[in-house]
Design an enzyme around this catalytic site. Structure first.
Site: not given
Ligand SMILES: *[C@@H]1O[C@H](CO)[C@@H](O)[C@H](O)[C@H]1NC(C)=O
Ligand SMILES: *[C@@H]1O[C@H](CO)[C@@H](O)[C@H](O)[C@H]1NC(C)=O
Length: 232
Positions: A205, A61, A208
């Site tokens: 978070d 990601s 990321h």
């Protein structure tokens, strides 16, 4: 030994063997149906742009996020250099290895391949096993694209409890550098100083990146990219 104890021992052994067999992050592993669709779309990307691809990014990601928070930086620095994204959110090393073995990179000949992978293994695998998985991923990429130069990026700092673990992974995978076709780049110090994560480069978070985080990635990697291929 009575039968009950013996049977219990057998059951425990089978369980232990079963768990460890499933958990080799260097053994190719597909994910669910949605993921298979995304993999198929990436195979299509390869079929459609085969001769055009000069730089490819491979990962999870955090790589995929170049199409999200990193979009503006990508458009400015990478689109003009015919760069293509092969990041799928949630991927671990074994999933990327499956993708490589199943046509995502067949026939490509990019000048540079940028790999960042392993952070999603941190919850379930040992440091050594993760490094083994990264090692195999690099080998598989070079197997499909023997003329490419791989920039192997260290995993980026992330919040504890897994931050210390990914740092140890970086120490092991740094040894994959050979200054020939594998170039390890640790961007750690751009994202953390004295154990303090630069959270202004991350979303909430602390895993990321935000847009500033992608800018820092581009800037930190650019000298190596240029060194590997001044025409890029
Ligand atoms: C990939 O390309 C094939 C052939 O053009 C097409 O049928 C398929 O829908 C595409 N798959 C995805 C996920 O884009
Ligand atoms: C990577 O794997 C090869 C075997 O294929 C091994 O010789 C080498 O030591 C491994 N490198 C690291 C850093 O683990």
């Amino acid at each position: 030994m009575n039968t009950t104890i013996m049977l219990s021992l057998i059951v425990v052994s089978v369980l232990v063997l079963g768990i460890s067999a499933q958990n080799h992050p260097w053994d190719p592993q597909p994910r669910d149906a949605n993921w298979l669709k995304r993999h198929e779309a990436l195979v299509n990307q390869t079929l459609q742009h085969k001769t055009e691809e000069q730089i490819v990014f491979v990962g999870d990601s955090i790589t995929e996020g170049w199409a999200g928070n990193g979009k503006a930086v990508w458009a400015k620095y990478y689109t003009p250099r015919h760069t293509f994204n092969y990041g799928i959110g949630g991927d671990q090393t074994q999933h990327v290895i499956y993708r490589i073995q199943n046509k995502e990179f067949d026939g490509l000949n990019p000048k540079v391949t940028i790999l960042m992978i392993g952070t999603n293994n941190a919850g379930g695998n040992t440091v050594e096993d993760i490094a083994h998985g990264v090692n195999e991923t690099v080998k598989e990429l070079l197997g499909k694209m023997p003329n490419t130069k791989v920039i192997l990026l260290g995993v980026l700092p992330r919040a504890e409890p897994l931050g210390a673990k990914v740092k140890q992974v970086n120490e092991l995978i740094a040894k994959l550098n050979n200054d020939k076709n594998v170039f390890f780049l640790d961007m750690w110090s751009a994202y953390e100083t004295d154990g303090k994560q630069h959270t202004e480069l991350y979303v909430s978070d602390k895993l990321h990146l935000n847009e500033k985080g992608y800018e820092v990635w581009q800037q930190t990697m650019e000298p190596l990219l240029k060194k590997l291929d001044p025409t890029l």
